[in-house]
Motif scaffolding. Structure first.
Motif, PDB file in Angstrom:
ATOM      1  N   ASN A   1      18.145  13.704  -9.493  1.00 44.36           N
ATOM      2  CA  ASN A   1      19.398  13.230  -9.336  1.00 44.36           C
ATOM      3  C   ASN A   1      19.582  12.062 -10.452  1.00 44.36           C
ATOM      4  O   ASN A   1      18.191  11.493 -10.839  1.00 44.36           O
ATOM      5  CB  ASN A   1      19.566  12.223  -7.876  1.00 44.36           C
ATOM      6  N   SER A   2      20.618  11.655 -10.852  1.00 43.68           N
ATOM      7  CA  SER A   2      20.895  10.629 -11.810  1.00 43.68           C
ATOM      8  C   SER A   2      21.858   9.624 -11.248  1.00 43.68           C
ATOM      9  O   SER A   2      22.862  10.006 -11.107  1.00 43.68           O
ATOM     10  CB  SER A   2      21.126  11.376 -13.267  1.00 43.68           C
ATOM     11  N   TYR A   3      21.561   8.307 -11.856  1.00 47.00           N
ATOM     12  CA  TYR A   3      22.699   7.300 -11.405  1.00 47.00           C
ATOM     13  C   TYR A   3      22.959   6.400 -12.462  1.00 47.00           C
ATOM     14  O   TYR A   3      21.974   5.954 -12.986  1.00 47.00           O
ATOM     15  CB  TYR A   3      22.111   6.496 -10.044  1.00 47.00           C
TER      16      TYR A   3
ATOM     17  N   ASP B   1      22.562   6.298  -3.339  1.00 51.97           N
ATOM     18  CA  ASP B   1      23.474   7.103  -2.305  1.00 51.97           C
ATOM     19  C   ASP B   1      22.756   7.425  -1.020  1.00 51.97           C
ATOM     20  O   ASP B   1      23.098   8.338  -0.267  1.00 51.97           O
ATOM     21  CB  ASP B   1      24.040   8.376  -3.059  1.00 51.97           C
ATOM     22  N   GLY B   2      21.806   6.892  -0.961  1.00 55.20           N
ATOM     23  CA  GLY B   2      21.109   6.707   0.511  1.00 55.20           C
ATOM     24  C   GLY B   2      19.292   6.965   0.406  1.00 55.20           C
ATOM     25  O   GLY B   2      19.025   6.885  -0.790  1.00 55.20           O
ATOM     26  N   PRO B   3      18.804   6.871   1.573  1.00 53.85           N
ATOM     27  CA  PRO B   3      17.198   7.045   1.618  1.00 53.85           C
ATOM     28  C   PRO B   3      16.838   8.463   0.870  1.00 53.85           C
ATOM     29  O   PRO B   3      17.718   9.372   1.194  1.00 53.85           O
ATOM     30  CB  PRO B   3      16.826   6.849   3.077  1.00 53.85           C
ATOM     31  N   TYR B   4      15.585   8.180   0.472  1.00 51.38           N
ATOM     32  CA  TYR B   4      14.813   9.573  -0.108  1.00 51.38           C
ATOM     33  C   TYR B   4      14.152  10.032   0.968  1.00 51.38           C
ATOM     34  O   TYR B   4      13.033   9.200   1.314  1.00 51.38           O
ATOM     35  CB  TYR B   4      14.098   9.594  -1.421  1.00 51.38           C
ATOM     36  N   GLY B   5      14.492  11.001   1.576  1.00 54.54           N
ATOM     37  CA  GLY B   5      13.555  11.226   2.959  1.00 54.54           C
ATOM     38  C   GLY B   5      13.856  10.338   4.094  1.00 54.54           C
ATOM     39  O   GLY B   5      15.034   9.866   4.024  1.00 54.54           O
TER      40      GLY B   5
ATOM     41  N   GLU C   1      22.153   0.259  -6.356  1.00 58.17           N
ATOM     42  CA  GLU C   1      20.959  -0.256  -6.325  1.00 58.17           C
ATOM     43  C   GLU C   1      19.814   0.556  -5.887  1.00 58.17           C
ATOM     44  O   GLU C   1      20.123   1.507  -5.003  1.00 58.17           O
ATOM     45  CB  GLU C   1      21.033  -1.371  -5.448  1.00 58.17           C
ATOM     46  N   VAL C   2      18.713   0.508  -6.505  1.00 56.20           N
ATOM     47  CA  VAL C   2      17.449   1.227  -5.792  1.00 56.20           C
ATOM     48  C   VAL C   2      16.623   0.022  -4.938  1.00 56.20           C
ATOM     49  O   VAL C   2      16.528  -0.913  -5.498  1.00 56.20           O
ATOM     50  CB  VAL C   2      16.565   1.966  -6.858  1.00 56.20           C
ATOM     51  N   ALA C   3      16.330   0.306  -3.839  1.00 55.26           N
ATOM     52  CA  ALA C   3      15.535  -0.620  -2.926  1.00 55.26           C
ATOM     53  C   ALA C   3      14.059   0.188  -2.811  1.00 55.26           C
ATOM     54  O   ALA C   3      14.214   1.346  -2.118  1.00 55.26           O
ATOM     55  CB  ALA C   3      16.158  -0.860  -1.623  1.00 55.26           C
ATOM     56  N   LEU C   4      13.221  -0.554  -3.082  1.00 54.93           N
ATOM     57  CA  LEU C   4      11.683   0.066  -2.661  1.00 54.93           C
ATOM     58  C   LEU C   4      11.243  -0.764  -1.578  1.00 54.93           C
ATOM     59  O   LEU C   4      11.368  -2.136  -1.660  1.00 54.93           O
ATOM     60  CB  LEU C   4      10.468  -0.210  -3.957  1.00 54.93           C
ATOM     61  N   SER C   5      10.762  -0.207  -0.507  1.00 50.51           N
ATOM     62  CA  SER C   5      10.376  -0.657   0.600  1.00 50.51           C
ATOM     63  C   SER C   5       8.918  -0.600   0.777  1.00 50.51           C
ATOM     64  O   SER C   5       8.480   0.680   0.721  1.00 50.51           O
ATOM     65  CB  SER C   5      10.956  -0.433   2.008  1.00 50.51           C
TER      66      SER C   5
ATOM     67  N   LYS D   1       0.816  -1.222   0.049  1.00 45.64           N
ATOM     68  CA  LYS D   1       0.054   0.098  -0.027  1.00 45.64           C
ATOM     69  C   LYS D   1       0.749   1.436  -0.007  1.00 45.64           C
ATOM     70  O   LYS D   1       0.578   2.139  -0.708  1.00 45.64           O
ATOM     71  CB  LYS D   1      -0.883  -0.084   1.266  1.00 45.64           C
ATOM     72  N   SER D   2       1.781   1.319   0.952  1.00 44.33           N
ATOM     73  CA  SER D   2       2.737   2.517   0.932  1.00 44.33           C
ATOM     74  C   SER D   2       4.236   2.113   0.925  1.00 44.33           C
ATOM     75  O   SER D   2       4.629   0.815   1.234  1.00 44.33           O
ATOM     76  CB  SER D   2       2.300   3.465   2.177  1.00 44.33           C
ATOM     77  N   PHE D   3       4.866   3.167   0.359  1.00 43.50           N
ATOM     78  CA  PHE D   3       6.444   2.842   0.029  1.00 43.50           C
ATOM     79  C   PHE D   3       7.295   3.917   0.634  1.00 43.50           C
ATOM     80  O   PHE D   3       6.762   4.935   0.920  1.00 43.50           O
ATOM     81  CB  PHE D   3       6.342   2.672  -1.351  1.00 43.50           C
ATOM     82  N   TYR D   4       8.406   3.363   0.786  1.00 39.76           N
ATOM     83  CA  TYR D   4       9.741   4.666   0.722  1.00 39.76           C
ATOM     84  C   TYR D   4      10.805   3.915   0.078  1.00 39.76           C
ATOM     85  O   TYR D   4      10.597   2.820  -0.347  1.00 39.76           O
ATOM     86  CB  TYR D   4      10.331   4.969   2.233  1.00 39.76           C
TER      87      TYR D   4
END
Length: 101
Positions: A89-91, A23-27, A95-99, A15-18
């Motif tokens: 930002n551009s990479y 380079d680290g967490p967004y928010g 790795e991008v991690a969706l939680s 339902k919800s994500f971060y």
């Protein structure tokens, strides 16, 4: 199965994500939570479109790994974070991690 389809299947169960960028967490994880409106194919990859005018644009054919609460996206050609239509930002690595919850 295409990377976009793997992401879409995983997102449907949450339902919800971060998310974490290379380079680290967004928010602030757990404090900042986002909702995903849709996932779209593009001519060069796919977009993950969040409700807060945030877009993660992946180019290439990234690897997508489902770890249950986390979805790991790696080996992309490029990942671009757009905020309100502006490239933030551009990479071209990492790795991008969706939680999701």
């Amino acid at each position: 199965m295409k990377p976009r389809e793997l992401v879409e299947q995983w997102v449907k169960k949450k339902k919800s994500f971060y998310f974490f960028l290379p380079d680290g967490p967004y928010g602030r994880p757990f404090d900042n939570q986002y909702f995903i409106d849709k996932i779209e194919d593009t001519s060069d990859g796919f977009d993950v479109i969040f409700t807060d005018s945030l877009v993660l644009h992946f180019t290439g054919m990234p690897d997508v790994v489902d770890e249950g609460c986390n979805l790991l996206i790696s080996k992309f050609t490029q990942c671009v974070l757009e905020i309100k239509g502006n490239k933030s930002n551009s990479y071209d690595y990492g790795e991008v991690a969706l939680s999701g919850f």
